[in-house]
Design an enzyme around this catalytic site. Sequence first.
Site, PDB file in Angstrom:
ATOM      1  N   SER A 141       0.842  -1.182   0.000  1.00  0.00           N
ATOM      2  CA  SER A 141       0.000   0.000   0.000  1.00  0.00           C
ATOM      3  C   SER A 141       0.879   1.235   0.000  1.00  0.00           C
ATOM      4  O   SER A 141       2.027   1.193   0.465  1.00  0.00           O
ATOM      5  CB  SER A 141      -0.895   0.015   1.249  1.00  0.00           C
ATOM      6  OG  SER A 141      -1.545   1.259   1.415  1.00  0.00           O
ATOM      7  N   TYR A 154      -1.173  -0.948  10.446  1.00  0.00           N
ATOM      8  CA  TYR A 154      -1.447  -1.059   9.011  1.00  0.00           C
ATOM      9  C   TYR A 154      -0.251  -0.559   8.207  1.00  0.00           C
ATOM     10  O   TYR A 154       0.225  -1.244   7.292  1.00  0.00           O
ATOM     11  CB  TYR A 154      -2.708  -0.273   8.650  1.00  0.00           C
ATOM     12  CG  TYR A 154      -3.104  -0.423   7.199  1.00  0.00           C
ATOM     13  CD1 TYR A 154      -3.694  -1.599   6.747  1.00  0.00           C
ATOM     14  CD2 TYR A 154      -2.883   0.592   6.278  1.00  0.00           C
ATOM     15  CE1 TYR A 154      -4.045  -1.749   5.417  1.00  0.00           C
ATOM     16  CE2 TYR A 154      -3.238   0.459   4.956  1.00  0.00           C
ATOM     17  CZ  TYR A 154      -3.820  -0.721   4.526  1.00  0.00           C
ATOM     18  OH  TYR A 154      -4.152  -0.873   3.207  1.00  0.00           O
TER      19      TYR A 154
END
Length: 259
Positions: A141, A154
Amino acid sequence: MKQPTSILITGASSGIGAGLAAEYAAPGVVLHLGGRAADRLESVAAQCRAAGAAVHAGVIDVTDAAAIRAWVLASDDATPLDLVIANAGISAGTAGLAGGEPEDQVRAVFATNLDGVLNTVLPILPRMKARGAGQLALVASLAGYRGMPGAPSYCGSKAAVKVFGEALRGTLYESGVRVSVVCPGYVRTPMTAVNAFPMPFLMDLDKAARVIRRGLERDRPRIAFPWPLVAAVTLLQAIPPAWIDPLLRRLPGKAATGA
Protein backbone atom coordinates in the site's frame (compact mmCIF):
# COMPACT_ATOMS: atom_id res chain seq x y z
CA MET A 1 5.44 -11.31 -19.46
CA LYS A 2 3.22 -14.00 -21.00
CA GLN A 3 -0.47 -13.93 -20.26
CA PRO A 4 -1.03 -16.08 -17.16
CA THR A 5 -3.57 -18.86 -17.50
CA SER A 6 -3.37 -20.30 -13.97
CA ILE A 7 -3.77 -17.65 -11.29
CA LEU A 8 -4.13 -17.83 -7.51
CA ILE A 9 -5.54 -14.85 -5.60
CA THR A 10 -5.99 -14.50 -1.85
CA GLY A 11 -8.49 -12.09 -0.38
CA ALA A 12 -10.65 -12.67 -3.44
CA SER A 13 -14.01 -12.41 -1.72
CA SER A 14 -14.03 -8.59 -1.85
CA GLY A 15 -12.07 -5.46 -2.68
CA ILE A 16 -8.98 -5.55 -4.86
CA GLY A 17 -8.86 -9.35 -4.84
CA ALA A 18 -12.38 -9.58 -6.23
CA GLY A 19 -11.59 -6.85 -8.75
CA LEU A 20 -8.52 -8.71 -10.00
CA ALA A 21 -10.45 -11.99 -10.25
CA ALA A 22 -13.01 -10.26 -12.48
CA GLU A 23 -10.26 -8.57 -14.51
CA TYR A 24 -8.50 -11.86 -15.29
CA ALA A 25 -11.62 -14.00 -15.78
CA ALA A 26 -11.80 -15.23 -19.38
CA PRO A 27 -12.08 -18.46 -21.36
CA GLY A 28 -8.95 -20.58 -20.97
CA VAL A 29 -8.05 -19.06 -17.59
CA VAL A 30 -8.09 -21.07 -14.36
CA LEU A 31 -8.62 -19.04 -11.20
CA HIS A 32 -7.88 -20.34 -7.72
CA LEU A 33 -9.67 -17.92 -5.42
CA GLY A 34 -9.32 -17.83 -1.65
CA GLY A 35 -11.24 -15.78 0.88
CA ARG A 36 -12.79 -15.90 4.33
CA ALA A 37 -16.43 -15.09 3.48
CA ALA A 38 -18.00 -18.09 1.75
CA ASP A 39 -21.05 -16.26 0.40
CA ARG A 40 -19.10 -13.33 -1.04
CA LEU A 41 -16.45 -15.66 -2.44
CA GLU A 42 -19.04 -17.77 -4.23
CA SER A 43 -20.58 -14.62 -5.70
CA VAL A 44 -17.19 -13.58 -7.12
CA ALA A 45 -16.60 -17.13 -8.39
CA ALA A 46 -19.97 -17.16 -10.15
CA GLN A 47 -19.20 -13.85 -11.85
CA CYS A 48 -15.85 -15.20 -13.06
CA ARG A 49 -17.39 -18.44 -14.32
CA ALA A 50 -19.95 -16.39 -16.25
CA ALA A 51 -17.01 -14.67 -17.96
CA GLY A 52 -15.72 -18.08 -19.09
CA ALA A 53 -13.04 -18.85 -16.49
CA ALA A 54 -12.67 -22.14 -14.68
CA VAL A 55 -12.83 -21.31 -10.98
CA HIS A 56 -11.77 -23.22 -7.88
CA ALA A 57 -12.87 -21.33 -4.77
CA GLY A 58 -11.66 -22.14 -1.28
CA VAL A 59 -12.66 -20.66 2.06
CA ILE A 60 -9.23 -20.06 3.53
CA ASP A 61 -7.64 -18.01 6.30
CA VAL A 62 -4.18 -16.80 5.29
CA THR A 63 -3.07 -16.68 8.92
CA ASP A 64 -3.32 -20.50 9.07
CA ALA A 65 0.11 -21.40 7.66
CA ALA A 66 -0.55 -25.12 7.32
CA ALA A 67 -3.92 -24.66 5.63
CA ILE A 68 -2.71 -22.02 3.18
CA ARG A 69 0.35 -24.12 2.29
CA ALA A 70 -1.83 -27.13 1.53
CA TRP A 71 -4.21 -25.02 -0.56
CA VAL A 72 -1.47 -23.31 -2.57
CA LEU A 73 0.32 -26.57 -3.34
CA ALA A 74 -2.91 -28.38 -4.21
CA SER A 75 -3.78 -25.54 -6.59
CA ASP A 76 -0.35 -25.85 -8.20
CA ASP A 77 -0.79 -29.62 -8.48
CA ALA A 78 -4.07 -29.10 -10.32
CA THR A 79 -2.80 -26.43 -12.73
CA PRO A 80 0.80 -25.18 -12.32
CA LEU A 81 0.52 -21.57 -11.19
CA ASP A 82 1.73 -18.81 -13.49
CA LEU A 83 0.76 -15.94 -11.18
CA VAL A 84 0.22 -15.80 -7.42
CA ILE A 85 -1.33 -12.61 -6.04
CA ALA A 86 -0.88 -12.34 -2.27
CA ASN A 87 -3.60 -9.80 -1.66
CA ALA A 88 -5.45 -10.68 1.55
CA GLY A 89 -5.32 -7.92 4.11
CA ILE A 90 -7.20 -6.13 6.85
CA SER A 91 -7.24 -2.48 7.86
CA ALA A 92 -7.24 -1.02 11.35
CA GLY A 93 -6.23 2.19 13.04
CA THR A 94 -6.56 4.36 16.09
CA ALA A 95 -9.79 6.30 15.51
CA GLY A 96 -11.88 6.23 18.67
CA LEU A 97 -9.15 4.57 20.72
CA ALA A 98 -7.50 6.19 23.71
CA GLY A 99 -3.82 5.43 24.13
CA GLY A 100 -3.17 3.91 20.71
CA GLU A 101 -3.80 0.48 19.25
CA PRO A 102 -4.40 -2.47 21.57
CA GLU A 103 -1.96 -5.36 21.32
CA ASP A 104 -4.51 -7.81 19.94
CA GLN A 105 -5.32 -5.45 17.06
CA VAL A 106 -1.66 -4.92 16.19
CA ARG A 107 -0.96 -8.63 16.18
CA ALA A 108 -4.07 -9.41 14.11
CA VAL A 109 -3.10 -6.86 11.46
CA PHE A 110 0.46 -8.16 11.16
CA ALA A 111 -0.73 -11.79 11.16
CA THR A 112 -2.95 -11.14 8.13
CA ASN A 113 -1.07 -8.45 6.22
CA LEU A 114 2.48 -9.75 6.65
CA ASP A 115 2.34 -13.39 7.76
CA GLY A 116 -0.52 -13.97 5.33
CA VAL A 117 1.68 -12.84 2.44
CA LEU A 118 4.57 -15.03 3.60
CA ASN A 119 2.25 -18.01 4.11
CA THR A 120 1.04 -17.60 0.52
CA VAL A 121 4.26 -17.03 -1.42
CA LEU A 122 6.87 -19.08 0.44
CA PRO A 123 5.34 -22.52 -0.29
CA ILE A 124 5.23 -21.93 -4.05
CA LEU A 125 8.73 -20.48 -4.40
CA PRO A 126 10.63 -23.80 -4.66
CA ARG A 127 8.30 -25.01 -7.41
CA MET A 128 8.47 -21.78 -9.40
CA LYS A 129 12.27 -21.72 -9.11
CA ALA A 130 12.44 -25.33 -10.27
CA ARG A 131 10.33 -24.45 -13.31
CA GLY A 132 12.36 -21.28 -13.95
CA ALA A 133 9.15 -19.32 -14.38
CA GLY A 134 6.29 -17.72 -12.51
CA GLN A 135 5.26 -14.38 -11.12
CA LEU A 136 4.44 -13.17 -7.64
CA ALA A 137 2.45 -10.03 -6.84
CA LEU A 138 2.67 -8.83 -3.25
CA VAL A 139 -0.03 -6.30 -2.42
CA ALA A 140 1.28 -3.60 -0.10
CA SER A 141 0.00 0.00 0.00
CA LEU A 142 1.07 3.61 -0.33
CA ALA A 143 0.50 3.60 3.44
CA GLY A 144 3.70 1.59 3.64
CA TYR A 145 5.81 4.49 2.40
CA ARG A 146 5.63 6.44 5.66
CA GLY A 147 4.27 5.57 9.08
CA MET A 148 1.10 7.47 9.95
CA PRO A 149 0.13 7.88 13.63
CA GLY A 150 -3.49 7.09 12.76
CA ALA A 151 -2.69 3.54 11.59
CA PRO A 152 0.62 2.23 13.01
CA SER A 153 0.05 -1.50 12.48
CA TYR A 154 -1.45 -1.06 9.01
CA CYS A 155 1.40 1.17 7.83
CA GLY A 156 4.02 -1.04 9.44
CA SER A 157 2.68 -4.28 8.01
CA LYS A 158 2.40 -2.84 4.51
CA ALA A 159 5.90 -1.35 4.74
CA ALA A 160 7.25 -4.80 5.60
CA VAL A 161 5.48 -6.36 2.60
CA LYS A 162 6.79 -3.62 0.31
CA VAL A 163 10.42 -3.93 1.37
CA PHE A 164 10.34 -7.73 1.47
CA GLY A 165 8.92 -7.87 -2.05
CA GLU A 166 11.45 -5.40 -3.41
CA ALA A 167 14.31 -7.42 -1.96
CA LEU A 168 12.79 -10.73 -3.06
CA ARG A 169 12.62 -9.52 -6.66
CA GLY A 170 16.39 -9.11 -6.78
CA THR A 171 16.99 -12.40 -5.01
CA LEU A 172 14.86 -14.37 -7.46
CA TYR A 173 15.72 -12.54 -10.68
CA GLU A 174 18.28 -15.05 -11.96
CA SER A 175 15.88 -17.93 -11.28
CA GLY A 176 13.36 -16.60 -13.79
CA VAL A 177 10.72 -15.91 -11.14
CA ARG A 178 9.42 -12.36 -11.29
CA VAL A 179 8.18 -10.32 -8.32
CA SER A 180 6.14 -7.13 -8.33
CA VAL A 181 5.05 -5.07 -5.34
CA VAL A 182 1.63 -3.44 -5.66
CA CYS A 183 1.15 -0.16 -3.75
CA PRO A 184 -2.36 1.20 -4.28
CA GLY A 185 -3.65 4.45 -2.92
CA TYR A 186 -7.32 4.82 -2.04
CA VAL A 187 -9.50 2.37 -3.97
CA ARG A 188 -13.28 2.21 -3.64
CA THR A 189 -13.69 -1.02 -1.63
CA PRO A 190 -15.38 -2.15 1.61
CA MET A 191 -12.06 -1.47 3.36
CA THR A 192 -12.05 2.22 2.44
CA ALA A 193 -15.81 2.59 2.91
CA VAL A 194 -15.29 2.82 6.68
CA ASN A 195 -12.82 5.72 6.41
CA ALA A 196 -14.42 8.84 7.87
CA PHE A 197 -11.91 11.24 6.32
CA PRO A 198 -11.23 12.66 2.85
CA MET A 199 -9.53 10.19 0.48
CA PRO A 200 -7.78 12.11 -2.29
CA PHE A 201 -7.74 10.54 -5.76
CA LEU A 202 -10.12 7.75 -4.73
CA MET A 203 -10.10 5.26 -7.61
CA ASP A 204 -12.83 2.90 -8.79
CA LEU A 205 -12.09 -0.77 -8.33
CA ASP A 206 -12.21 -1.81 -11.98
CA LYS A 207 -9.74 0.92 -12.95
CA ALA A 208 -7.37 -0.11 -10.15
CA ALA A 209 -7.53 -3.74 -11.30
CA ARG A 210 -6.62 -2.72 -14.85
CA VAL A 211 -3.66 -0.66 -13.60
CA ILE A 212 -2.37 -3.62 -11.60
CA ARG A 213 -2.80 -6.04 -14.49
CA ARG A 214 -0.94 -3.76 -16.90
CA GLY A 215 1.87 -3.36 -14.41
CA LEU A 216 2.21 -7.12 -13.98
CA GLU A 217 2.17 -7.68 -17.74
CA ARG A 218 5.07 -5.21 -18.02
CA ASP A 219 6.92 -6.82 -15.12
CA ARG A 220 7.11 -3.56 -13.22
CA PRO A 221 9.05 -3.86 -9.96
CA ARG A 222 6.63 -1.52 -8.19
CA ILE A 223 3.07 -0.83 -9.26
CA ALA A 224 2.20 2.31 -7.33
CA PHE A 225 -0.78 4.52 -8.12
CA PRO A 226 -2.28 7.08 -8.53
CA TRP A 227 0.76 9.14 -9.39
CA PRO A 228 -0.20 12.37 -7.54
CA LEU A 229 -0.54 10.41 -4.30
CA VAL A 230 2.68 8.52 -5.03
CA ALA A 231 4.43 11.86 -5.41
CA ALA A 232 2.96 13.09 -2.12
CA VAL A 233 4.01 10.08 -0.03
CA THR A 234 7.45 10.07 -1.66
CA LEU A 235 7.84 13.68 -0.58
CA LEU A 236 6.75 12.77 2.96
CA GLN A 237 9.62 10.27 3.09
CA ALA A 238 12.09 13.02 2.29
CA ILE A 239 10.90 15.48 4.96
CA PRO A 240 12.70 15.14 8.31
CA PRO A 241 10.39 13.55 10.91
CA ALA A 242 10.87 16.42 13.35
CA TRP A 243 9.35 18.76 10.76
CA ILE A 244 6.42 16.64 9.63
CA ASP A 245 5.41 14.70 12.77
CA PRO A 246 3.45 17.59 14.36
CA LEU A 247 1.31 17.82 11.23
CA LEU A 248 0.76 14.07 10.90
CA ARG A 249 -0.37 13.83 14.52
CA ARG A 250 -3.31 16.07 13.64
CA LEU A 251 -4.59 13.84 10.85
CA PRO A 252 -7.63 11.60 11.54
CA GLY A 253 -7.00 7.92 12.16
CA LYS A 254 -8.36 4.87 10.44
CA ALA A 255 -11.29 3.07 12.01
CA ALA A 256 -10.21 0.73 14.77
CA THR A 257 -11.42 -2.33 12.88
CA GLY A 258 -11.62 -3.07 9.18
CA ALA A 259 -12.45 -5.66 6.53
